[in-house]
Motif scaffolding. Sequence first.
Motif, PDB file in Angstrom:
ATOM      1  N   ALA A   1       1.124  -1.198  -0.063  1.00  0.00           N
ATOM      2  CA  ALA A   1       0.134   0.302   0.170  1.00  0.00           C
ATOM      3  C   ALA A   1       1.053   1.089   0.562  1.00  0.00           C
ATOM      4  O   ALA A   1       0.322   2.336   0.406  1.00  0.00           O
ATOM      5  CB  ALA A   1      -1.214  -0.147   0.878  1.00  0.00           C
TER       6      ALA A   1
ATOM      7  N   SER B   1       2.916 -17.971  -1.112  1.00  0.00           N
ATOM      8  CA  SER B   1       1.548 -19.017  -2.300  1.00  0.00           C
ATOM      9  C   SER B   1       2.311 -19.262  -2.960  1.00  0.00           C
ATOM     10  O   SER B   1       1.770 -20.651  -2.514  1.00  0.00           O
ATOM     11  CB  SER B   1       0.459 -18.268  -2.121  1.00  0.00           C
TER      12      SER B   1
ATOM     13  N   GLN C   1     -10.905  -9.239   7.706  1.00  0.00           N
ATOM     14  CA  GLN C   1     -10.356  -7.776   6.814  1.00  0.00           C
ATOM     15  C   GLN C   1     -11.312  -7.568   5.591  1.00  0.00           C
ATOM     16  O   GLN C   1     -11.439  -6.253   5.668  1.00  0.00           O
ATOM     17  CB  GLN C   1      -9.878  -9.038   5.188  1.00  0.00           C
TER      18      GLN C   1
ATOM     19  N   LEU D   1      -2.785   4.767  -6.534  1.00  0.00           N
ATOM     20  CA  LEU D   1      -1.400   4.528  -6.329  1.00  0.00           C
ATOM     21  C   LEU D   1      -0.747   5.237  -8.024  1.00  0.00           C
ATOM     22  O   LEU D   1      -0.096   5.954  -7.157  1.00  0.00           O
ATOM     23  CB  LEU D   1      -0.787   3.738  -6.006  1.00  0.00           C
TER      24      LEU D   1
ATOM     25  N   LEU E   1       0.191   8.819   4.649  1.00  0.00           N
ATOM     26  CA  LEU E   1      -1.051   8.261   5.269  1.00  0.00           C
ATOM     27  C   LEU E   1      -2.034   8.311   4.522  1.00  0.00           C
ATOM     28  O   LEU E   1      -2.685   7.633   4.602  1.00  0.00           O
ATOM     29  CB  LEU E   1      -0.928   8.848   6.824  1.00  0.00           C
TER      30      LEU E   1
ATOM     31  N   ILE F   1      -2.709   8.424   1.575  1.00  0.00           N
ATOM     32  CA  ILE F   1      -2.116   7.567   0.188  1.00  0.00           C
ATOM     33  C   ILE F   1      -2.630   5.853   0.562  1.00  0.00           C
ATOM     34  O   ILE F   1      -3.337   4.637   0.930  1.00  0.00           O
ATOM     35  CB  ILE F   1      -1.211   7.263  -0.546  1.00  0.00           C
ATOM     36  N   VAL F   2      -1.993   5.653   1.701  1.00  0.00           N
ATOM     37  CA  VAL F   2      -1.599   4.033   2.305  1.00  0.00           C
ATOM     38  C   VAL F   2      -2.786   3.832   3.159  1.00  0.00           C
ATOM     39  O   VAL F   2      -3.230   2.589   2.647  1.00  0.00           O
ATOM     40  CB  VAL F   2      -0.439   4.822   3.615  1.00  0.00           C
TER      41      VAL F   2
ATOM     42  N   VAL G   1      -5.733   2.680  -0.187  1.00  0.00           N
ATOM     43  CA  VAL G   1      -5.222   1.421  -0.404  1.00  0.00           C
ATOM     44  C   VAL G   1      -4.961   0.203   0.309  1.00  0.00           C
ATOM     45  O   VAL G   1      -5.464  -0.251  -0.185  1.00  0.00           O
ATOM     46  CB  VAL G   1      -3.719   1.687  -1.430  1.00  0.00           C
ATOM     47  N   LEU G   2      -4.680   0.567   1.678  1.00  0.00           N
ATOM     48  CA  LEU G   2      -4.744  -0.551   2.081  1.00  0.00           C
ATOM     49  C   LEU G   2      -6.743  -1.203   2.686  1.00  0.00           C
ATOM     50  O   LEU G   2      -6.250  -2.359   2.691  1.00  0.00           O
ATOM     51  CB  LEU G   2      -4.272   0.127   3.767  1.00  0.00           C
TER      52      LEU G   2
ATOM     53  N   ASN H   1      -6.998  -3.210  -0.107  1.00  0.00           N
ATOM     54  CA  ASN H   1      -6.780  -3.753  -0.587  1.00  0.00           C
ATOM     55  C   ASN H   1      -7.264  -5.634   0.058  1.00  0.00           C
ATOM     56  O   ASN H   1      -7.569  -6.335  -0.580  1.00  0.00           O
ATOM     57  CB  ASN H   1      -5.398  -4.295  -0.576  1.00  0.00           C
ATOM     58  N   LEU H   2      -7.577  -4.900   1.767  1.00  0.00           N
ATOM     59  CA  LEU H   2      -7.610  -6.287   2.588  1.00  0.00           C
ATOM     60  C   LEU H   2      -9.652  -6.072   2.108  1.00  0.00           C
ATOM     61  O   LEU H   2      -9.563  -7.273   2.541  1.00  0.00           O
ATOM     62  CB  LEU H   2      -8.135  -4.967   4.287  1.00  0.00           C
TER      63      LEU H   2
ATOM     64  N   ASP I   1      -9.698  -8.856  -0.389  1.00  0.00           N
ATOM     65  CA  ASP I   1      -8.823 -10.188  -0.489  1.00  0.00           C
ATOM     66  C   ASP I   1     -10.440 -11.067   0.889  1.00  0.00           C
ATOM     67  O   ASP I   1     -10.901 -12.141  -0.111  1.00  0.00           O
ATOM     68  CB  ASP I   1      -7.737 -10.201   0.835  1.00  0.00           C
TER      69      ASP I   1
ATOM     70  N   ALA J   1      -2.350 -16.210  -5.479  1.00  0.00           N
ATOM     71  CA  ALA J   1      -1.567 -15.616  -5.538  1.00  0.00           C
ATOM     72  C   ALA J   1      -1.720 -14.959  -5.377  1.00  0.00           C
ATOM     73  O   ALA J   1      -2.178 -14.246  -7.279  1.00  0.00           O
ATOM     74  CB  ALA J   1      -0.267 -16.461  -5.517  1.00  0.00           C
ATOM     75  N   ARG J   2      -1.085 -13.512  -4.286  1.00  0.00           N
ATOM     76  CA  ARG J   2      -1.607 -12.788  -5.233  1.00  0.00           C
ATOM     77  C   ARG J   2      -0.022 -11.786  -4.571  1.00  0.00           C
ATOM     78  O   ARG J   2       0.232 -11.527  -3.458  1.00  0.00           O
ATOM     79  CB  ARG J   2      -2.377 -11.058  -4.978  1.00  0.00           C
TER      80      ARG J   2
END
Lengths: 314, 273
Positions: free
Chosen positions: A141, A202, B6, B202, B244, B246-247, B250-251, B254-255, B258, B272-273
């Motif tokens: 991220a 993985s 998540q 990003l 911060l 952005i992070v 994006v976090l 992504n969570l 998933d 797989a990622r």
Amino acid sequence: MLRFALSRLLSLGLSLLAASVVIFAAIEVIPGDPAAYMLGMNATPEAVAALRDELGLGGAALTRYLDWVSGMLRGDFGLSYTYRVPVADLVAQRLWVSVPLAGYALALSTLIALPVGLWAAARRGGPVDIGVMGATQLGIAVPNFWFAMLLVLVFAVKLRWFSAGGFPGWEAGVWPGFKALTLPAVALALPQAAILARVMRSALIETLGQDYIRSARAKGLSRGQAIRRHALRNALIPVLTILGLQFSFLLAGAIIIENVFFLPGLGRLIFQAITQRDLIVVESVVMLLVFAVILVTFLVDLAYAAVDPRLRRR
Amino acid sequence: MSGRVQLILGGALSAVFLLAAALSLVWVPHDVAALNIADRLRPPGGAYLLGTDQFGRDMLSMLMVGARSSIAVALVAVGIGMGVGVPLGLLAAANRSGWLDEVVMRMNDLIFAFPALVIAILITAVLGPSALNAILAIGIFNIPVFARVTRGAALSLWTLDYILAARVAGKGRARISVEHILPNIASLLIVQGSIQFSLGILAEAGLSYVGLGAQPPTPSWGRMLAEAQTMIYTHPLLAVLPGLAIVLMVLGLNLMGDGLRDALDPRLRRVAR
């Protein structure tokens, strides 16, 4: 293997041809006259006419395209309009910064990611695995240019271990050059390493579930021996793919990171060329970047086939 | 972390940014267009919750409006990628190994050779810098991603019996693609969409950081970082806050991606990622 390599080589050639047409056409569609565009609004008609002449804009598009391509094949990328030097010389100079930077970052990210991924996979579900997965989730991220700024803040401003930017040139010695590239390489490498470590983990977990690993354990190998002798090599195939894909991200990343650290690489060159409207430089550098990506894809395909004979039949 | 945790955590994080962006359309604490030199470089607190930048603009308001431009760019870019890539992928799969399939896949390979940044550089060289460049560049970059995912998933469906049954019933390839293939790969596309969305955030930040994205005076996270870079010695917070944001965004995405993957399609859990 030879047949496979030849067919890949053919598609490499076709891709390059297509890419060159796309790039040439993109520059060609500029509204109005490229010469007038490059010189800006205050140009005299004489200056525009002179530049048109220099660029060979009088000729047909096809002739100019063929001139451009055949020039590049001979290593002649044209003359930069703003610097008045051959683009090839400009690029060659800058490559001495960009290529070592990308290579340094690639080496760092591989050296970090593979052991970490292996470690997490070997302790699947344990605290190590959970910690690694959390850290990599965060790593993915983080934008690398922001990470670069944080590195500058900590290691250049607060601790004063490194300089905040600039490049002394390799003439000043290998060590100072290496040191100047360290923070940029770390900034590039860590976010990439996060992705690579996840893939490694993985892939390895997938491989460890295979029957041949069970057989290996059954004949008396320890878990570590089974990983080292059988699982690792097989798990490297997907890792190789991602490494190849990452190259283009690394290239793009390097162009941005060079701006954070004021490194005189290809990235600085291309942004200067854009602001100065030096289309000749833009065109050639973009072609070079795309060439690098296509070449790496080709090499990864070959590496694949070398590692896994099953992939040669396609 | 389990899929459900998540999904909740990621969803909550993303929702905060989406709401902040939506709110910025109707209300921000302070006008981001107004320069207020008297209040420049204020520390956080008081009237300015997160402080002000070198022009006296409120950081919180800037971040809210920045979230809006990031989200808009990434969303439209995903739309372009899906809108063009999914039909191409369906078309390629329906004509497996035919010339159409070959053409689509070769075009994909070609676009793959152009990183989003390189596309943005080309477009900017031609059209000059604007926020539209970032959208186009990221959108074009997304096309082969969706085409590939769609084709791959559709190909495996085409071998199944219920597709055969539909063909026997006299349905054409196009109709089968839309009526039977598309609904069955929808969850996969949603997951891929959330991944591309976070990559888009990003990428937008990177592009606007180097000046190829949103132009002044439109606030964007990438440009805020670029402007803060020279102040990093004296006012590091100006560079820390947008990063911060952005992070965390994006976090969160992504969570959520998933978590969605696990929730929508248990078969995909091991991808797989």
